[in-house]
Design a protein around this motif. Structure first.
Motif, PDB file in Angstrom:
ATOM      1  N   ASN B  51      16.341  65.275  80.463  1.00  0.00           N
ATOM      2  CA  ASN B  51      16.050  65.895  81.758  1.00  0.00           C
ATOM      3  C   ASN B  51      15.015  65.082  82.546  1.00  0.00           C
ATOM      4  O   ASN B  51      14.082  65.641  83.129  1.00  0.00           O
ATOM      5  CB  ASN B  51      15.547  67.316  81.540  1.00  0.00           C
ATOM      6  N   GLY B  52      15.182  63.782  82.541  1.00  0.00           N
ATOM      7  CA  GLY B  52      14.351  62.901  83.346  1.00  0.00           C
ATOM      8  C   GLY B  52      13.139  62.326  82.650  1.00  0.00           C
ATOM      9  O   GLY B  52      12.488  61.417  83.180  1.00  0.00           O
ATOM     10  N   PRO B  70      17.109  62.465  88.801  1.00  0.00           N
ATOM     11  CA  PRO B  70      17.248  63.919  88.928  1.00  0.00           C
ATOM     12  C   PRO B  70      18.676  64.430  88.782  1.00  0.00           C
ATOM     13  O   PRO B  70      18.886  65.560  88.336  1.00  0.00           O
ATOM     14  CB  PRO B  70      16.689  64.190  90.330  1.00  0.00           C
TER      15      PRO B  70
END
Lengths: 112, 113
Positions: B51-52, B70
């Motif tokens: 998630n980044g 993102p």
């Protein structure tokens, strides 16, 4: 000693044979065990996924894990020419920050 | 089809150059992994993002870097390329749980001349 050892083969069998593929490992923290199949010029494809010790069967494929011996196996029954590929064992301790560790793979050839 | 998309499929470049490999994970997968596969070393883990954020690091050279955006796609940047960097580079994705299995793309074959 490498963390995961796998005989590279090649292994050649006739169609219909039972194939046994094996890996040994040294890290007793490993608890998730997988087998991947990789055809030429393709990415590895997940075949079997097991947790801890025991057996798991899916069609012609059976995966066995013996944690006491640090040894895992993949059996292929009634082997087919389409099973010709490289088989990679992989394992993980399942802890944050750790990764899936692969064996180098065994090349299997099934002749018709 | 695993649902993981990697581009380009092939890349030929010269020593000293810089390249960027791109990966789109399976729909719903938050975690992206990069692996390098060579004949003598097998599949070697490079780096993982979730998630980044960077989650785990393996045998990744300082000349290599990665990021996850993102929209969850990821890029692997390889710079100051050497002949020995020629290999298959695979991206894999998973839902992100520590026991989640990985699903691989078909790789980018990098040739450094």
């Amino acid at each position: 000693q490498k963390e995961v050892e796998q005989d590279p083969g090649p292994l050649s069998v006739p169609e219909g044979a039972i194939v046994s593929l094996n890996c040994t490992y040294s890290n007793s923290a490993f608890q998730y065990f997988m087998w991947y199949r990789q055809y030429s010029r393709k990415g590895p494809e997940l075949l079997m996924y097991t947790y801890s010790s025991g057996n798991k069967e899916d069609g012609r494929f059976t995966a066995q894990v013996d944690k006491s011996s640090k040894y895992i196996s993949l059996f292929i029954r009634d082997s087919q020419p389409s099973d010709s590929a490289t088989y990679l064992c992989a394992m993980s301790a399942g802890q944050a920050g750790t990764a899936l560790i692969f064996g180098k793979g065994t090349t299997l050839s099934v002749s018709s | 089809d695993s649902g993981v998309t990697q581009t380009p499929k092939h890349l030929i470049t010269a020593t000293g150059q810089r390249v960027t490999l791109r990966c789109s994970p399976r729909s719903g997968d938050l975690s992206v992994y990069w692996y390098q596969q060579s004949l003598d070393q097998g599949l070697q883990f490079l780096i993982q993002y979730y998630n980044g954020e960077e989650r785990a690091k393996g045998n990744i050279l300082e000349r290599f870097s990665a990021q996850q955006f993102p929209d969850l796609h990821s890029e692997l940047n390889l710079s100051s390329l050497e002949l020995g960097d020629s290999a298959l580079y695979f991206c894999a994705s998973s839902q992100g749980g520590i026991s989640s299995p990985l699903h691989f793309g078909n790789g980018t074959r990098l040739t450094v001349t």
